[in-house]
Design a protein around this motif. Structure first.
Motif, short mmCIF file in Angstrom:
data_model
loop_
_atom_site.label_atom_id
_atom_site.label_comp_id
_atom_site.label_asym_id
_atom_site.label_seq_id
_atom_site.Cartn_x
_atom_site.Cartn_y
_atom_site.Cartn_z
N ARG A 152 0.90 -1.25 0.03
CA ARG A 152 0.07 -0.02 -0.04
C ARG A 152 0.93 1.14 -0.02
O ARG A 152 0.37 2.36 -0.52
CB ARG A 152 -0.99 -0.02 1.37
CG ARG A 152 -1.84 -1.17 1.28
CD ARG A 152 -3.14 -1.02 2.38
NE ARG A 152 -3.83 -2.16 2.26
CZ ARG A 152 -3.74 -3.19 3.10
NH1 ARG A 152 -2.69 -3.16 4.04
NH2 ARG A 152 -4.50 -4.14 3.17
N ARG A 153 1.78 1.23 0.87
CA ARG A 153 3.15 2.43 0.71
C ARG A 153 3.45 2.75 -0.61
O ARG A 153 3.37 3.93 -1.13
CB ARG A 153 4.14 2.14 1.80
CG ARG A 153 4.99 3.50 2.04
CD ARG A 153 6.29 2.97 2.74
NE ARG A 153 6.97 2.27 2.03
CZ ARG A 153 7.77 2.51 0.91
NH1 ARG A 153 7.65 3.85 0.64
NH2 ARG A 153 8.42 1.58 0.40
N VAL A 154 3.81 1.75 -1.42
CA VAL A 154 4.50 1.72 -2.68
C VAL A 154 3.18 2.41 -3.44
O VAL A 154 3.50 3.35 -4.49
CB VAL A 154 4.88 0.44 -3.22
CG1 VAL A 154 5.38 0.60 -4.85
CG2 VAL A 154 6.27 0.02 -2.59
N LEU A 155 2.12 1.85 -3.55
CA LEU A 155 1.06 2.15 -4.38
C LEU A 155 0.70 3.57 -3.97
O LEU A 155 0.49 4.45 -4.97
CB LEU A 155 -0.20 1.19 -4.28
CG LEU A 155 -1.37 1.73 -4.86
CD1 LEU A 155 -1.26 1.54 -6.45
CD2 LEU A 155 -2.52 0.94 -4.43
N GLU A 156 0.60 4.10 -2.83
CA GLU A 156 0.41 5.48 -2.68
C GLU A 156 1.39 6.39 -3.05
O GLU A 156 1.23 7.37 -3.40
CB GLU A 156 0.23 5.89 -1.09
CG GLU A 156 -0.99 5.15 -0.49
CD GLU A 156 -2.19 5.95 -0.92
OE1 GLU A 156 -2.23 7.04 -1.25
OE2 GLU A 156 -3.45 5.21 -1.05
N GLN A 157 2.88 5.86 -3.09
CA GLN A 157 4.05 6.75 -3.48
C GLN A 157 3.74 7.03 -4.82
O GLN A 157 4.01 7.95 -5.39
CB GLN A 157 5.14 6.08 -2.90
CG GLN A 157 6.47 6.86 -3.00
CD GLN A 157 6.63 7.88 -2.32
OE1 GLN A 157 5.91 7.75 -1.19
NE2 GLN A 157 7.36 8.94 -2.56
N ARG A 158 3.49 5.79 -5.67
CA ARG A 158 3.23 6.03 -7.04
C ARG A 158 1.81 6.83 -7.43
O ARG A 158 1.88 7.58 -8.49
CB ARG A 158 2.94 4.63 -7.83
CG ARG A 158 4.29 3.65 -7.81
CD ARG A 158 3.83 2.42 -8.29
NE ARG A 158 4.83 1.40 -8.24
CZ ARG A 158 5.26 0.22 -8.69
NH1 ARG A 158 3.85 -0.26 -9.10
NH2 ARG A 158 6.24 -0.46 -8.48
N LEU A 159 1.00 7.07 -6.57
CA LEU A 159 -0.07 7.88 -6.93
C LEU A 159 0.10 9.17 -6.53
O LEU A 159 -0.74 10.19 -6.79
CB LEU A 159 -1.39 7.35 -6.06
CG LEU A 159 -2.05 5.85 -6.70
CD1 LEU A 159 -3.07 5.59 -5.82
CD2 LEU A 159 -2.59 6.32 -8.02
N LEU A 160 1.07 9.46 -5.83
CA LEU A 160 1.27 10.86 -5.20
C LEU A 160 1.31 11.86 -6.05
O LEU A 160 0.64 12.85 -6.06
CB LEU A 160 2.71 10.74 -4.26
CG LEU A 160 2.74 12.07 -3.62
CD1 LEU A 160 1.73 12.07 -2.29
CD2 LEU A 160 4.15 11.76 -2.70
N PRO A 161 2.19 11.72 -7.40
CA PRO A 161 2.22 12.89 -8.46
C PRO A 161 0.78 13.23 -8.89
O PRO A 161 0.32 14.40 -9.10
CB PRO A 161 3.17 12.30 -9.57
CG PRO A 161 3.91 11.16 -8.77
CD PRO A 161 3.10 10.65 -7.75
N VAL A 162 0.15 12.08 -9.17
CA VAL A 162 -1.68 12.56 -9.79
C VAL A 162 -2.29 13.24 -8.67
O VAL A 162 -2.96 14.07 -8.97
CB VAL A 162 -1.99 11.07 -10.03
CG1 VAL A 162 -3.31 11.22 -10.56
CG2 VAL A 162 -1.13 10.21 -11.04
N LEU A 188 -6.71 4.39 -11.35
CA LEU A 188 -5.32 3.93 -10.59
C LEU A 188 -5.32 3.24 -9.42
O LEU A 188 -4.72 2.72 -8.95
CB LEU A 188 -4.29 5.08 -10.74
CG LEU A 188 -3.74 5.29 -12.19
CD1 LEU A 188 -2.90 6.80 -12.10
CD2 LEU A 188 -3.28 4.27 -12.79
N ARG A 189 -6.38 4.19 -8.36
CA ARG A 189 -6.10 3.70 -6.94
C ARG A 189 -6.96 2.27 -6.93
O ARG A 189 -6.63 1.53 -6.15
CB ARG A 189 -6.84 4.91 -6.17
CG ARG A 189 -6.70 4.62 -4.64
CD ARG A 189 -7.39 5.52 -3.87
NE ARG A 189 -6.81 6.81 -3.96
CZ ARG A 189 -5.90 7.36 -3.32
NH1 ARG A 189 -5.29 6.65 -2.31
NH2 ARG A 189 -5.32 8.46 -3.31
N SER A 190 -8.07 2.15 -7.50
CA SER A 190 -8.96 0.93 -7.46
C SER A 190 -8.36 -0.34 -8.13
O SER A 190 -8.54 -1.26 -7.56
CB SER A 190 -10.35 1.47 -8.18
OG SER A 190 -10.21 1.61 -9.56
#
Length: 623
Positions: free
Chosen positions: A102-112, A140-142
């Motif tokens: 989840r941390r990696v996913l949130e990190q990838r979504l951070l710019p968007v 992307l989040r779902s």
């Protein structure tokens, strides 16, 4: 030498060893080099004294030995250490795996997300662009479809417009950044629930994989793969054990094949141990998938009953159900991620066993196993099970033995050496035989030891401390045993990959005695409450006035009910006496009764009536 200087020297040694290995075409990690340095120093055959400072010659000798061992491609010991380091660096608990994902996913979504929350759109084109970015962030989040698929984008846009039309962008723009992020997460969950419900109704679901069906196929397949790998590792270990027994019985002086077989045997046992940890996690995945499937069916059925054929449903009723549906689907995605990670670890462990498999092929092991029965662990345990093989506690005075029929949670005892027999480890030069708990479990210094035979139990119990030290010496000669047998308390410099865990689960402490009583303090922890704190400033003002008035007062002391026991008080009294007194005698007196006679009241010959009063009372003297 100070601690900082010592750490600096060790880092330089590790760096130099890594550079030399890289120069010879073998890339090694610093973690592996550090483990190898500790293993070389602990091995008594290398004659390093850990109590004195290493000289320059010692450092060069240490570097040379470490480089030689790290470059030995045929060493089963090196393969085992590499396997342990890899597992230590890549395996963690189920919760930690998912948290990292989840941390990696949130990190990838951070710019968007930052682009959306920091937007200052004003014109119509800018607002439409912002809305498209919100749709992309939701997808992307779902994880339900690709943002580049037009059909998926259209479906997600339609679902989002039903709960968050473009006219609401003005309200969204007025929120603070944290509220914007929170609303994006909530919108993602609602849109995800709507799309999943539409897929169930057959009205959408573009780009959504059938995760329950995929998991129902993947979990049994992964379980089968792990079972097969465990069976293969066990069979290999059983063959090595039988070959070692034969060589030790025929020619104990032939150390070369014995040493290689022992190292290969330890490698197989370590591989088996790691595989059982993975199998336990896969079984947990299967149980979780089964639970999620029942929750998904129940939630979809409840949503069908809520929506039915209505054209409009109150959001307060349906939105929480959509959010819950998204959470359930997120659970399926987590199981997919976890299963993928476990499969990767399973595949990555196999190369560390190829070395000894290529060295001891069936052609080489065949002659060693001629006329020898290859016994499994279950067969060895079965041979030592029964009343004749059981320890008699009466034969020992100061030793405590535990048995299945008299100990609660017996199967949960945290056995030392991972359940292997410590006596056999010393007696047969690092060969790992499974312990049989039904023989009796020795409790020594709050640790629990099992044995492969009754003879082993009696010998070990006669001098436990000596055998424990000899097991540590065996681990110094084969440092991979430190991890395998969990000897971290005896080698504090080695960090274990698991502490307080038994194959990924919490250990329940066994209850060996039931009745007990304990008295503790009422409040053992000191309170952090500030008694003098006042939130009301008027109360503070009142206290200030009171203190100011005390300056003009005279101090008096008095003893109260609360302070009367703070010093000793002594009082002397006179005891009551027994005293008697006599009173006067009772007396009585009699007085004459007053008598009066009235005459002339009846009248007579005269016209008037004259009353005459006569006193007939006697005098006192006449009575």
């Amino acid at each position: 030498m100070s601690r900082a200087q010592a750490e600096s020297v060790i880092k330089n040694i590790i760096r130099e060893i890594a550079q030399e290995c890289a120069g010879k075409g073998q890339a090694v990690s610093e973690t592996l080099v550090a483990f190898m340095v500790k293993a070389v120093v602990l091995d008594p055959a290398n004659e390093f004294n850990v109590d004195r400072i290493l000289t320059k010659d010692d450092v060069q000798k240490l570097i040379k030995i470490c480089v030689d061992r790290l470059l030995d491609r045929r060493s089963a010991t090196l393969d085992t250490i590499k396997m342990q380091v890899y597992f230590d660096m890549n395996y963690t608990t189920r919760a930690d795996f998912l948290d990292e994902h989840r941390r990696v996913l949130e990190q990838r979504l951070l710019p968007v997300v930052r682009e959306i929350t920091d937007s200052r759109a004003r014109t119509r084109e800018e607002l439409e662009s912002l809305y498209r970015k919100i749709v992309s962030a939701v997808l992307l989040r779902s994880g339900l479809g690709s943002p580049t698929d037009i059909a998926v984008v259209r479906e997600a846009t339609a679902a989002l417009q039903s709960v968050f039309p473009q006219t609401e962008l003005g309200t969204f723009m007025s929120l603070v950044k944290r509220d914007k992020e929170r609303q994006l997460v909530e919108l993602t969950q609602i849109v995800t629930g709507i799309r999943l419900f539409n897929k169930e109704c057959g009205k959408g679901g573009e780009g959504i994989d059938d995760l329950p069906a995929i998991l129902n196929e993947a979990v049994p397949a992964t379980t089968q793969n792990v079972d097969t790998a465990i069976q293969k590792a066990c069979n290999t270990a059983f063959k090595y054990t039988a070959a070692i027994e034969k060589l030790q019985a025929e020619d104990p002086s032939n150390k070369l094949p014995l040493q290689a077989l022992t190292e290969a045997h330890i490698n197989s046992r370590q591989h088996e141990s790691f595989l059982r940890i993975i199998l336990n996690d896969v079984i947990s995945c299967a149980q979780q998938v089964e639970l999620l499937e029942s929750q998904l069916a129940s939630r979809l059925e409840q949503l069908q009953a809520t929506v039915q054929s209505k054209t409009a449903v109150p959001t307060a009723q349906v939105y929480p159900q959509f959010i819950n549906l998204a959470h359930i689907w997120s659970g399926f995605q987590d199981e997919m991620v976890l299963l993928s990670v476990l499969s990767n670890i399973l595949a990555s462990l196999e190369p560390y066993t190829r070395g000894h498999m290529e060295s001891f092929t069936d052609d080489i092991l065949g002659p060693l196993l001629e006329g020898v029965q290859v016994k499994t662990d279950e067969e060895r345990i079965r041979e030592t099970t029964g009343p004749d093989h059981k320890v008699e506690p009466k034969d020992f005075r100061d030793v405590d033995w535990l048995f299945p029929e008299s100990t609660k949670n017996f199967e949960r005892l945290p056995l030392q050496y991972r359940g292997y027999c410590g006596w056999s480890l010393v007696k047969y030069d690092r060969v790992l035989y499974p312990g049989n708990p039904s023989i009796g479990v020795l409790r020594y210094q709050d640790r629990y030891y099992v044995f492969s035979s009754k003879e082993a139990a009696y010998d070990f119990a006669s001098d436990p401390e000596a055998y424990i030290m000899q097991v540590a010496e065996c681990a110094k000669r084969s440092p991979e045993l430190i991890q395998l047998l969990e000897l971290h308390s005896q080698f504090a410099t080695i960090t274990p990959y698991t502490q307080g865990k038994e194959q990924g689960q919490m250990i329940e402490k066994p209850v060996t005695k039931c009745d007990m009583g304990v008295q503790t303090e009422v409040h053992p922890m000191e309170s952090n409450i500030v008694k003098s704190y006042e939130w009301n400033e008027w109360e503070l003002r009142r206290k200030a006035i009171k203190l100011a008035n005390l300056r003009n007062k005279v101090t008096h002391s008095a003893q109260t009910n609360l302070s009367n026991l703070r010093r000793d008080n002594v009082t002397q009294v006179y005891l009551p006496k027994e005293v008697g007194s006599q009173t006067k005698q009772d007396g009585a007196s009699n007085v004459p009764k007053p008598q009066v006679f009235l005459a002339g009241l009846r009248g007579g010959n005269t016209k008037t009536t004259v009353m005459t009063k006569m006193d007939l009372t006697l005098d006192v003297d006449q009575t």
